[in-house]
Design a protein around this motif. Structure first.
Motif, PDB file in Angstrom:
ATOM      1  N   UNK A 180      -3.218   7.602   6.564  1.00 45.78           N
ATOM      2  CA  UNK A 180      -2.935   8.901   5.963  1.00 45.78           C
ATOM      3  C   UNK A 180      -1.915   8.801   4.831  1.00 45.78           C
ATOM      4  N   UNK A 181      -1.257   7.654   4.709  1.00 43.31           N
ATOM      5  CA  UNK A 181      -0.314   7.443   3.602  1.00 43.31           C
ATOM      6  C   UNK A 181      -1.070   7.296   2.293  1.00 43.31           C
ATOM      7  N   UNK A 182      -0.523   7.859   1.234  1.00 42.83           N
ATOM      8  CA  UNK A 182      -1.124   7.683  -0.091  1.00 42.83           C
ATOM      9  C   UNK A 182      -1.103   6.204  -0.435  1.00 42.83           C
ATOM     10  N   UNK A 220       5.672   2.388   9.137  1.00 41.01           N
ATOM     11  CA  UNK A 220       5.801   2.048   7.711  1.00 41.01           C
ATOM     12  C   UNK A 220       6.998   2.798   7.130  1.00 41.01           C
ATOM     13  N   UNK A 221       7.220   4.036   7.572  1.00 37.15           N
ATOM     14  CA  UNK A 221       8.400   4.791   7.159  1.00 37.15           C
ATOM     15  C   UNK A 221       9.673   4.043   7.550  1.00 37.15           C
ATOM     16  N   UNK A 222       9.681   3.463   8.741  1.00 39.02           N
ATOM     17  CA  UNK A 222      10.831   2.677   9.177  1.00 39.02           C
ATOM     18  C   UNK A 222      11.114   1.514   8.245  1.00 39.02           C
ATOM     19  N   UNK A 223      10.059   0.830   7.818  1.00 41.59           N
ATOM     20  CA  UNK A 223      10.224  -0.271   6.855  1.00 41.59           C
ATOM     21  C   UNK A 223      10.773   0.257   5.528  1.00 41.59           C
ATOM     22  N   UNK A 224      10.270   1.422   5.115  1.00 47.37           N
ATOM     23  CA  UNK A 224      10.750   2.037   3.866  1.00 47.37           C
ATOM     24  C   UNK A 224      12.243   2.347   3.959  1.00 47.37           C
ATOM     25  N   UNK A 225      12.676   2.859   5.100  1.00 47.66           N
ATOM     26  CA  UNK A 225      14.082   3.225   5.268  1.00 47.66           C
ATOM     27  C   UNK A 225      14.995   1.996   5.346  1.00 47.66           C
ATOM     28  N   UNK A 226      14.490   0.907   5.879  1.00 44.58           N
ATOM     29  CA  UNK A 226      15.278  -0.323   5.995  1.00 44.58           C
ATOM     30  C   UNK A 226      15.354  -1.061   4.660  1.00 44.58           C
ATOM     31  N   UNK A 256      10.574  -2.929  -0.445  1.00 53.69           N
ATOM     32  CA  UNK A 256       9.508  -2.283   0.318  1.00 53.69           C
ATOM     33  C   UNK A 256       8.155  -2.592  -0.312  1.00 53.69           C
ATOM     34  N   UNK A 257       8.080  -2.505  -1.633  1.00 53.80           N
ATOM     35  CA  UNK A 257       6.817  -2.786  -2.312  1.00 53.80           C
ATOM     36  C   UNK A 257       6.404  -4.240  -2.097  1.00 53.80           C
ATOM     37  N   UNK A 287      -0.327  -0.680  -7.808  1.00 50.10           N
ATOM     38  CA  UNK A 287      -0.527   0.770  -7.886  1.00 50.10           C
ATOM     39  C   UNK A 287      -0.498   1.389  -6.492  1.00 50.10           C
ATOM     40  N   UNK A 288      -1.153   0.755  -5.548  1.00 54.11           N
ATOM     41  CA  UNK A 288      -1.163   1.273  -4.186  1.00 54.11           C
ATOM     42  C   UNK A 288       0.226   1.197  -3.562  1.00 54.11           C
ATOM     43  N   UNK A 289       0.961   0.146  -3.887  1.00 55.06           N
ATOM     44  CA  UNK A 289       2.335   0.026  -3.402  1.00 55.06           C
ATOM     45  C   UNK A 289       3.187   1.176  -3.933  1.00 55.06           C
ATOM     46  N   UNK A 290       3.054   1.481  -5.230  1.00 54.05           N
ATOM     47  CA  UNK A 290       3.812   2.591  -5.835  1.00 54.05           C
ATOM     48  C   UNK A 290       3.406   3.925  -5.232  1.00 54.05           C
ATOM     49  N   UNK A 291       2.106   4.120  -5.026  1.00 52.91           N
ATOM     50  CA  UNK A 291       1.623   5.371  -4.427  1.00 52.91           C
ATOM     51  C   UNK A 291       2.229   5.583  -3.047  1.00 52.91           C
ATOM     52  N   UNK A 292       2.242   4.540  -2.243  1.00 51.12           N
ATOM     53  CA  UNK A 292       2.800   4.627  -0.896  1.00 51.12           C
ATOM     54  C   UNK A 292       4.306   4.860  -0.960  1.00 51.12           C
ATOM     55  N   UNK A 293       4.983   4.137  -1.835  1.00 54.25           N
ATOM     56  CA  UNK A 293       6.433   4.285  -1.995  1.00 54.25           C
ATOM     57  C   UNK A 293       6.793   5.710  -2.402  1.00 54.25           C
ATOM     58  N   UNK A 294       6.096   6.255  -3.389  1.00 56.33           N
ATOM     59  CA  UNK A 294       6.369   7.624  -3.854  1.00 56.33           C
ATOM     60  C   UNK A 294       6.064   8.644  -2.767  1.00 56.33           C
ATOM     61  N   UNK A 295       5.021   8.401  -2.005  1.00 56.18           N
ATOM     62  CA  UNK A 295       4.647   9.303  -0.917  1.00 56.18           C
ATOM     63  C   UNK A 295       5.766   9.352   0.130  1.00 56.18           C
TER      64      UNK A 295
END
Length: 138
Positions: A73-75, A96-102, A108-109, A121-129
């Motif tokens: 469901x993540x962009x 994945x949110x936990x990895x983003x926060x750490x 993260x990308x 591009x997919x990494x950026x989309x997920x990061x921005x989401x």
């Protein structure tokens, strides 16, 4: 398609190609060409449309609480990359949110690219989401 100015406004006109000539970097329309179709450049079908800055998937994810969302469901994460993340133990978006926060943005990308081989591009989309989700919900 020819762009001409009519009353100071740019208008695109589709004309018979036989009647168009170039002269000194200007277009000459010869013998009052038959206009096949004319339209304003604001609605020009040949003009590249700007894409919205976020996808529908992004907006849906950001607009809802995390709960028990699947990683797909993540962009930026579809069926293929979601399956790769699941095999690595990241089947839920919250993991994945936990990895983003750490990790910070670039780390993260890099992690996401290594974990599921996502494109930049997919990494950026997920990061921005995830970034926008955190801004709205944390």
């Amino acid at each position: 398609v020819v762009c001409v100015y009519v009353s100071g406004k740019e208008v695109s006109v589709i004309v018979d190609p036989v009647s168009i000539f170039w002269r000194n970097s200007c277009i000459l329309l010869v013998n009052a060409p038959k206009v096949i179709r004319s339209f304003n450049t604001e609605r020009d079908p040949f003009k590249k449309r700007e894409m919205s800055s976020t996808s529908q998937k992004h907006r849906k994810f950001v607009g809802e609480p995390m709960r028990n969302k699947d990683v797909r469901e993540l962009a930026g994460i579809g069926r293929f990359y979601g399956q790769r993340l699941k095999t690595k133990g990241f089947g839920k978006a919250r993991s994945v949110l936990g990895q983003y926060l750490v990790l910070n943005g670039d780390d993260f990308m890099d992690w996401l690219g290594g974990a599921c081989y996502a494109t930049p591009k997919q990494q950026r989309d997920c990061l921005e989401c995830l970034k926008e989700w955190c801004e709205q919900h944390l």
